[in-house]
Design a protein around this motif. Structure first.
Motif, PDB file in Angstrom:
ATOM      1  N   THR A   1       0.816  -1.221   0.000  1.00 41.94           N
ATOM      2  CA  THR A   1       0.000   0.000   0.000  1.00 41.94           C
ATOM      3  C   THR A   1       0.850   1.271   0.000  1.00 41.94           C
TER       4      THR A   1
ATOM      5  N   ASP B   1       2.603   2.918  -2.365  1.00 41.25           N
ATOM      6  CA  ASP B   1       2.503   3.863  -3.469  1.00 41.25           C
ATOM      7  C   ASP B   1       1.123   3.774  -4.104  1.00 41.25           C
ATOM      8  N   ARG B   2       0.290   4.780  -3.834  1.00 37.66           N
ATOM      9  CA  ARG B   2      -1.071   4.789  -4.379  1.00 37.66           C
ATOM     10  C   ARG B   2      -1.215   5.835  -5.476  1.00 37.66           C
ATOM     11  N   ASP B   3      -0.118   6.081  -6.185  1.00 38.21           N
ATOM     12  CA  ASP B   3      -0.119   6.945  -7.359  1.00 38.21           C
ATOM     13  C   ASP B   3      -0.407   6.080  -8.578  1.00 38.21           C
ATOM     14  N   HIS B   4      -1.494   6.359  -9.273  1.00 35.76           N
ATOM     15  CA  HIS B   4      -1.933   5.522 -10.386  1.00 35.76           C
ATOM     16  C   HIS B   4      -0.877   5.398 -11.481  1.00 35.76           C
TER      17      HIS B   4
ATOM     18  N   TYR C   1       2.220   0.756  -8.229  1.00 31.76           N
ATOM     19  CA  TYR C   1       0.804   0.858  -7.860  1.00 31.76           C
ATOM     20  C   TYR C   1       0.131  -0.506  -7.994  1.00 31.76           C
TER      21      TYR C   1
ATOM     22  N   LYS D   1      -3.080  -2.642  -8.467  1.00 26.57           N
ATOM     23  CA  LYS D   1      -4.445  -2.497  -8.977  1.00 26.57           C
ATOM     24  C   LYS D   1      -5.400  -3.443  -8.252  1.00 26.57           C
TER      25      LYS D   1
ATOM     26  N   MET E   1      -7.128  -3.274  -5.594  1.00 26.26           N
ATOM     27  CA  MET E   1      -6.797  -3.470  -4.188  1.00 26.26           C
ATOM     28  C   MET E   1      -7.995  -3.961  -3.373  1.00 26.26           C
TER      29      MET E   1
ATOM     30  N   ASN F   1       1.793   3.940   4.122  1.00 22.80           N
ATOM     31  CA  ASN F   1       1.666   4.636   2.835  1.00 22.80           C
ATOM     32  C   ASN F   1       2.661   5.786   2.745  1.00 22.80           C
TER      33      ASN F   1
ATOM     34  N   SER G   1       0.463   9.364  -1.796  1.00 25.49           N
ATOM     35  CA  SER G   1      -0.947   9.466  -2.195  1.00 25.49           C
ATOM     36  C   SER G   1      -1.295  10.937  -2.220  1.00 25.49           C
TER      37      SER G   1
ATOM     38  N   LEU H   1      -6.705   6.429  -0.676  1.00 23.45           N
ATOM     39  CA  LEU H   1      -5.759   5.373  -1.042  1.00 23.45           C
ATOM     40  C   LEU H   1      -6.282   4.479  -2.162  1.00 23.45           C
ATOM     41  N   GLY H   2      -7.480   4.738  -2.623  1.00 21.75           N
ATOM     42  CA  GLY H   2      -7.997   3.959  -3.740  1.00 21.75           C
ATOM     43  C   GLY H   2      -8.745   2.702  -3.336  1.00 21.75           C
TER      44      GLY H   2
END
Length: 408
Positions: A139, A141-144, A149, A151, A153, A174, A177, A187-188
């Protein structure tokens, strides 16, 4: 008839004189009152906020956030405290931490974090003994746009986190983000009641006495031990060659703060060295502004490490996020961080008194930054610099120290 007219004219003249005298007195009185008010205002207003006022503003925001959290009852907002979102019955015998088995590829940094936990005195292989749970899902790196990243999640969470229980007694790490300007920190996936240990935490998102603000650290940060601070014990003279320095990126295409674009106003090429470059990203040449060439040339003149180790203060402005790597780099170098990032919850800020190692400035008053640094006397400068070394060596010099401080 003529006498009557003369009497009327005399009465009218007297009335006019009385009116003029009375009106003149009123005007004189008002003018004096306004002058006194002006003089009072002129002597009491200051050109910048002092450090105590900045912290008082932060405390007001903090208190307002606490009141808002207490009132919040919306279904889409999880307002957690240790009393409402943590099961202490799991910890009655001991504080043990369980790490889920790793099933997917994870980044080297997250692997280091898990290794530290698994080698610590807190670790247990038995989930039934665990007080706290750590996901094996990465968790950090929640940069798309990042290659690290992860996917889907939410789906992975439901499949792999057997003891999730809406996140209760889970701790999520984290580093990345959200971004400028609103620093959305989603965080997605639904974090539920999990505790978040996060870098670049904003005051508006931080849940006091529940979440944990951690520092942003690079991929090559030492796993254990770490280098000592570079400040010598007999650090004299107290003031260095430069009083304030910064060397870094500025943003010409709307992904980072405007503050960095204005630093050239404060740079004096003498004892304040604040240099920036536009050279980053694939399209910087197409989007560069008229100052880019001059800024890039000035940027190339200066060595980053030389500046850091020869300055009393190191500017730490917000960039794409509220925190930056420069914060830890300044601490290690014994260069007092001058923080220019309104709304940032500093690392471990609920247990570390950062007034002993840092100085705050207000982004809204950038042109007053030179006055801020010049107003700090030598005795305090010496104390601040010494304290940077204490904090660096005890809490931040390695991944192990950051993680163990988080668990403690």
């Amino acid at each position: 008839m003529k006498a009557k007219k003369r009497y009327i004219l005399v009465l009218f003249s007297c009335w006019f004189l009385i009116l003029c005298c009375f009106g003149g007195y009123r005007l004189w009185k008002n003018d004096n009152s306004e002058a006194r008010d002006f003089n009072y205002t002129k002597h009491t207003l200051r050109s910048y906020l002092d450090t105590h006022e900045i912290h008082r503003e932060k405390d007001l925001v903090y208190s307002a956030r606490l009141r808002r959290n207490e009132r919040s009852t919306s279904a889409d907002t999880v307002t957690c405290t240790m009393d409402t979102c943590f099961d202490f019955s799991r910890c009655k015998d001991d504080f043990k931490v369980y790490v889920y088995p790793v099933e997917d590829k994870i980044s080297s940094v997250y692997r280091n974090i898990l290794n530290v936990i698994e080698e610590s005195r807190f670790y247990t292989k038995d989930p039934l003994q665990a007080c706290l749970f750590i996901l094996s899902l990465d968790t950090l790196d929640r940069d798309h746009l990042s290659p690290d990243y992860v996917k889907n999640m939410q789906i992975r969470l439901s499949q792999q986190a057997k003891y999730w229980n809406d996140g209760k007694n889970h701790l999520l790490f984290n580093l990345y983000s959200g971004t400028w300007p609103d620093y959305c920190e989603d965080l997605g996936f639904d974090v539920g009641q999990a505790i978040i240990a996060k870098a670049s935490f904003s005051l508006s998102k931080f849940r006091p006495q529940f979440d944990i603000s951690i520092p942003l650290f690079p991929k090559n940060h030492p796993n254990k031990g770490g280098e000592r601070g570079t400040l010598t014990s007999n650090n004299f003279p107290v003031n260095q060659k430069y009083i304030l320095v910064f060397k870094g990126k500025r943003y010409v295409h709307g992904i980072g703060s405007e503050t960095r674009n204005s630093l050239y106003h404060v740079h004096n090429n003498n004892d304040i060295i604040l240099v920036t470059t536009c050279r980053h990203g694939k399209s910087w040449k197409q989007m560069k502004d008229r100052r880019c060439e001059t800024d890039n040339e000035e940027f190339d003149r200066w060595d980053y490490h030389f500046l850091m180790h020869n300055s009393t203060f190191c500017l730490v402005p917000r960039g794409r996020r509220l925190g930056s790597f420069r914060f830890l780099e300044a601490l290690q170098a014994g260069c007092i961080p001058l923080l220019l990032s309104n709304g940032w919850e500093l690392p471990f800020g609920e247990v570390i008194d950062w007034t002993k190692a840092t100085v705050w400035a207000d982004e809204r008053l950038l042109l007053q930054v030179p006055d801020v640094v010049r107003s700090v006397n030598q005795t305090r400068v010496h104390a601040l610099r010494q304290h940077t070394q204490i904090l660096w060596e005890n809490y931040f010099s390695s991944v192990e120290k950051i993680v163990m401080t988080t668990l403690e």
